[in-house]
Design a protein around this motif. Structure first.
Motif, PDB file in Angstrom:
ATOM      1  N   SER A 311      96.856  90.946  -5.382  1.00  0.00           N
ATOM      2  CA  SER A 311      95.768  90.474  -6.236  1.00  0.00           C
ATOM      3  C   SER A 311      96.543  90.806  -7.916  1.00  0.00           C
ATOM      4  O   SER A 311      97.385  91.527  -8.188  1.00  0.00           O
ATOM      5  N   PRO A 312      96.036  89.579  -8.927  1.00  0.00           N
ATOM      6  CA  PRO A 312      96.601  89.798 -10.172  1.00  0.00           C
ATOM      7  C   PRO A 312      95.745  90.481 -11.062  1.00  0.00           C
ATOM      8  O   PRO A 312      95.195  90.384 -11.921  1.00  0.00           O
ATOM      9  N   ALA A 313      95.565  91.860 -10.743  1.00  0.00           N
ATOM     10  CA  ALA A 313      94.879  92.819 -11.307  1.00  0.00           C
ATOM     11  C   ALA A 313      95.440  93.851 -11.974  1.00  0.00           C
ATOM     12  O   ALA A 313      94.957  94.811 -12.232  1.00  0.00           O
ATOM     13  N   GLY A 314      96.937  93.713 -12.010  1.00  0.00           N
ATOM     14  CA  GLY A 314      97.595  94.779 -12.921  1.00  0.00           C
ATOM     15  C   GLY A 314      97.899  94.515 -14.292  1.00  0.00           C
ATOM     16  O   GLY A 314      97.246  93.556 -14.884  1.00  0.00           O
ATOM     17  N   ALA A 315      98.845  95.303 -14.859  1.00  0.00           N
ATOM     18  CA  ALA A 315      99.255  95.370 -16.335  1.00  0.00           C
ATOM     19  C   ALA A 315     100.407  95.955 -16.508  1.00  0.00           C
ATOM     20  O   ALA A 315     100.932  96.782 -15.862  1.00  0.00           O
ATOM     21  N   SER A 316     100.831  95.381 -17.809  1.00  0.00           N
ATOM     22  CA  SER A 316     102.046  96.207 -18.279  1.00  0.00           C
ATOM     23  C   SER A 316     101.827  96.724 -19.652  1.00  0.00           C
ATOM     24  O   SER A 316     100.624  96.369 -20.373  1.00  0.00           O
ATOM     25  N   LEU A 317     102.390  97.908 -20.203  1.00  0.00           N
ATOM     26  CA  LEU A 317     102.124  98.339 -21.420  1.00  0.00           C
ATOM     27  C   LEU A 317     103.347  98.868 -22.175  1.00  0.00           C
ATOM     28  O   LEU A 317     104.138  99.476 -21.384  1.00  0.00           O
TER      29      LEU A 317
END
Length: 377
Positions: A311-317
């Motif tokens: 799923s493209p439900a991640g993130a970076s920070l």
């Protein structure tokens, strides 16, 4: 935290006298029943003004005073210890979290929502009962920015808020080694089900709302490694992230840190399987560095990466912070961060307010910045 010094705060002379009198009276009434007793008042007041971009459908910007955290969450507490003889002591902690913006209680309005426990301690370790941190919290030694308002932990906010009600915990420290285990008979009956709350202790379902965690750590002071296992059972019913008691939310943490000269490096991995989610498996990576060029200045930089399997439900920070220590108790700081959401992710950069008040649209990034002041007592 250190014991309060009321002499540093104007207008607290009366409180200081009252507090000392109360301790003297307590000592007098219990004289001869215990060898020694101490109670410490401690706390942190941390606040400032923050800016957050791209909030909601209108992608609006906001200036506000945060409720939950600045560089650390504001709190006050009482910590007590009584010598029972034979190397054994009775211990307790009562710790309350509050929002400086309105003076309200955090942790769902609990009076002592951060910690509330009592127990016994000795050379064999410490055994406590009450509302306590999960062991994954004590194992998180590689997170260089901790509960900062903008930090890698915004990708998994549970890590800085992993507390359970009705818990029995054991912790022991043996040289550089430390170990702990916590079991909750009912992890949370205060928060609503939609926010992750559960029904508390169930007389009919032995698995419902239970929680279990364990930790193993090796920490020399100059470097350390730690691992933890953390599992929450469901059972809160409709509207909950884990409606059935057969469902679990499990995290496995491996992390560490090392100091070299004026720098401290840290990082780790959290592997998660949340059976209440459409895509249950995810990995959260984090890494950071703290540099202290002088006794007054601390500089922090941190990166986090969350990926959800299938799923493209991640993130970076990316987050950073510069802090200037005016004294041993008072510091001012500037901190900022940027989150990059994947197309189905709505994670917010802002760890200082309720997520529903600052969530971006799916796939939209956010920028946050804050100027703040922190006082420890």
């Amino acid at each position: 935290m250190k014991q309060s010094s009321y002499k540093r705060e104007k207008g607290f002379c009366t409180s200081q006298l009252t507090f000392r009198i109360a301790l003297l009276v307590a000592a007098a009434t219990t004289f001869g029943t215990a060898q020694a007793q101490s109670v410490s008042l401690y706390g942190v007041v941390d606040t400032g003004i923050e800016y957050v971009s791209n909030i909601g459908p209108s992608r609006s910007d906001s200036f506000r005073i945060p409720t939950i955290t600045g560089s650390v969450p504001s709190r006050w507490g009482l910590r007590g210890k009584e010598d029972l003889g034979g190397g054994t002591s009775a211990v307790f902690v009562l710790e309350s979290g509050f929002g400086v913006d309105q003076g309200t209680l955090n942790q769902g309005g609990r009076l002592f929502g951060r910690q509330a426990y009592a127990g016994l301690s000795g050379s064999w370790g410490t055994l406590t009962v009450g509302r306590q941190y999960s062991q994954i919290y004590w194992a998180l030694i590689g997170d260089t920015m901790g509960p900062n308002i903008f930090a890698a932990a915004d990708l998994d906010t549970y890590l800085a808020n992993s507390r359970v009600d009705n818990a029995i915990a054991y912790s022991g420290k043996f040289g550089a080694f430390a170990a702990g285990i916590t079991y909750s008979l009912g992890r949370d009956a205060v928060l609503p089900a939609a926010a992750g709350g559960c029904a508390g202790e169930s007389p009919t379902d032995w698995k419902a709302c239970k929680a279990f965690s364990a930790m193993l750590k090796y920490d020399t002071g100059s470097w350390g490694l730690a691992t933890a296992f953390d599992r929450n059972f469901g059972g809160a019913g409709a509207g909950s992230p884990l409606p059935a008691s057969s469902q679990t939310d499990t995290r496995i943490l491996v992390n560490g840190y090392a100091k070299y000269g004026i720098a401290a490096f840290g990082g780790g991995l959290v592997h998660r399987k949340n059976e209440g989610a459409p895509f249950p498996t995810s990995n959260y990576w984090f890494a950071g560095v703290t540099v202290s060029p002088t006794a007054q200045i601390d500089l922090d930089l941190q990166y986090g990466l969350l990926r959800v399997r299938s799923s493209p439900a991640g993130a970076s920070l990316v987050a950073l912070r510069a802090m200037y220590n005016l004294s041993k108790r008072t510091a001012v700081y500037v901190t900022a961060g940027r989150i990059f959401n994947q197309e189905k992710s709505t994670l917010t950069i802002d760890g200082g307010n309720l997520p529903t008040s600052n969530t971006p649209l799916p796939g939209v990034g956010q920028t946050g910045a804050m100027v703040g002041v922190r006082h420890v007592f």
